[in-house]
Design a protein around this motif. Structure first.
Motif, PDB file in Angstrom:
ATOM      1  N   GLU A  36       0.815  -1.211   0.000  1.00 50.32           N
ATOM      2  CA  GLU A  36       0.000   0.000   0.000  1.00 50.32           C
ATOM      3  C   GLU A  36       0.850   1.264   0.000  1.00 50.32           C
ATOM      4  O   GLU A  36       0.565   2.225  -0.725  1.00 50.32           O
ATOM      5  N   SER A  37       1.927   1.286   0.793  1.00 48.65           N
ATOM      6  CA  SER A  37       2.746   2.495   0.895  1.00 48.65           C
ATOM      7  C   SER A  37       3.396   2.836  -0.446  1.00 48.65           C
ATOM      8  O   SER A  37       3.415   4.003  -0.866  1.00 48.65           O
ATOM      9  N   LYS A  96       2.505   6.116  -2.799  1.00 46.77           N
ATOM     10  CA  LYS A  96       3.622   7.005  -3.146  1.00 46.77           C
ATOM     11  C   LYS A  96       3.722   7.195  -4.645  1.00 46.77           C
ATOM     12  O   LYS A  96       3.955   8.308  -5.138  1.00 46.77           O
TER      13      LYS A  96
END
Length: 483
Positions: free
Chosen positions: A43-44, A48
């Protein structure tokens, strides 16, 4: 929405979308049934990458430029879809129908008579509450579970994890399965003793999804055991009947199939199937004339065989829908003011309302309409006239008319002929339809396998014969036997 993140060589999340990947069929046959082995999304990294422009990944990495926001590439509709909205509740509206415009003009039409009301709905929250870990107090499990909740614990068994080749979507599983071994409490019991104990009693079959049935017989590889009264009025005794020669192989096939189905489809080892119960499934409850409800079992054509070790004589929690009940008091079954249909002799089918009840009788108010009596009298006259009409069997009707039985059969159904200009014409009277088992009221009827013709039908066929003999090439005379 931003597809370049999936295929641009410089995309920071390109590894999420490999062009080549492995398929794990896991016993399946088709590729589309397989499990696709691709990396899990992080997810990160995804968020991003979504926050950066993606058309110049390479240039930005060379110049060490800070990535800029990319929300400007989203349309207002796409931005709206990315927000957390409110829930909507749709409910039926008793008000006048309204016009609801199409949500996608050109594809979906508008709703011209919309009877639905749409309003915002706030989902309930857990403020001030807490989740309970595990089952609530008082929940029944295992052998005590309520009807409709299957449990393996209703039969004595053991289980082991191992390779068994359980059938999964038409193919044998190559992985380990939990295999259940059933303990057979009747393994050393004589068939006569099992029949004496179980025939005429109810049983619960189809483990672990238990369904009630009535045991009518027990059988082994050589005999079928039933309870019969040798003398009228005497107590029924177990009587053994040997299988017919062809029945020996048939019984063995049934026993092997039961064992095979449990083994390969469910991973259940039943052990040797030496005894079969002949069970008639429970159909429901039937009402007696007294008003009581008793259990009603299927007829012999729905009888099925089950391995004795896979059936239970009793369960802890029975289905309340199928509990036998005594006749309720009339005041409870027909409370004052309830609406009913009267089935008495002189006003059959008339709507009525209960005005009072006693222990054994009802007082009702019948609802008559002025036109009912006239219509009923007309209907009775039609029925009485129909009953007074005389019917003849087909051979007798053919003899009266003076044609053959085969000719009568042809001309009273569909009889297609081809004219000189190749047109098909139906010369039949269409008084009966054998394939559809249809008749024409007042003209034909079927008594078992044979058709009968009324006096009106005979007169009609006589007129038909007189009219058509002048120009048809058919010979309907009974002397030749042809047409």
């Amino acid at each position: 929405m931003l597809p370049d993140l999936m295929y641009d060589p410089n995309s920071p999340i390109l590894d999420f979308y490999p062009l080549e990947f492995e398929l794990d069929l896991n016993g399946k046959k088709q590729d589309w049934e397989a499990i696709v082995k691709i990396p899990f999304m992080e997810e990160s990294r995804l968020l991003k990458a979504m926050a950066c422009e993606n058309f110049d990944f390479h240039i930005r990495s060379i110049l060490s430029l800070r990535p800029s926001a990319r929300e400007h590439r989203l349309t207002p509709e796409e931005k709206q879809r990315n927000t957390v909205g409110t829930s909507t509740k749709f409910s039926y509206s008793t008000e006048e129908p309204t016009l609801y415009p199409s949500s996608l003009p050109g594809f979906f039409p508008p709703l011209y008579r919309c009877t639905c009301r749409m309003e915002a709905f706030d989902l309930p929250t857990l403020d001030g509450l807490h989740l309970i870990n595990g089952l609530c107090d008082g929940v029944l499990t295992g052998v005590d579970a309520l009807a409709g909740f299957p449990s393996l614990k209703t039969l004595p068994h053991t289980a082991v994890l191992g390779f068994h080749g359980v059938n999964v979507h038409g193919s044998e599983s190559r992985n380990k399965s939990m295999v259940v071994h059933i303990e057979n409490p009747y393994e050393h019991t004589k068939p006569e003793d099992v029949a004496r104990k179980m025939v005429g009693e109810r049983t619960f079959m189809g483990w672990p999804f238990l369904h009630e049935g009535l045991v009518v017989a027990v059988s082994d590889s050589l005999f079928k055991y039933e309870k019969l009264a040798v003398v009228s009025g005497a107590e029924a005794k177990v009587v053994s009947t040997p299988h017919a020669p062809q029945g020996l192989g048939h019984w063995k096939m049934k026993a092997e199939r039961i064992e095979q189905v449990y083994s390969k489809r469910s991973g259940v080892i039943t052990g040797a199937v030496d005894l079969l119960l002949h069970v008639r499934p429970l159909k429901g409850l039937k009402r007696l004339e007294s008003g009581a409800f008793v259990k009603d079992y299927e007829e012999s054509d729905k009888e099925a065989e089950h391995a004795v070790q896979m059936c239970l004589p009793e369960v802890v929690s029975e289905d309340p829908r199928y509990l036998e009940r005594a006749a309720p008091p009339l005041s409870e079954e027909f409370p004052d003011g309830s609406k009913i249909f009267f089935l008495g002799e002189h006003a059959y089918g008339v709507a009525a309302q209960v005005s009072a009840t006693t222990e054994k009788s009802l007082s009702v108010v019948l609802a008559f309409f002025p036109s009912d009596k006239t219509e009923n009298d007309q209907f009775k006259t039609i029925v009485e006239g129909r009953l007074s009409s005389r019917y003849f069997p087909s051979f007798k009707a053919a003899d009266i008319i003076g044609i053959t039985g085969r000719a009568l059969s042809k001309i009273t159904s569909s009889f297609m002929v081809i004219t000189s200009d190749n047109q098909k014409i139906n010369l039949g009277l269409s008084l009966k339809f054998e394939a559809k088992a249809l008749k024409v009221i007042d003209y034909t009827r079927k008594d078992g396998r044979h058709w009968e013709f009324s006096e009106k039908a005979v007169e009609l066929i006589r007129d038909y014969k007189a009219c058509h003999l002048s120009y048809t090439s058919l010979s309907l005379c009974s002397t030749t036997g042809q047409y």
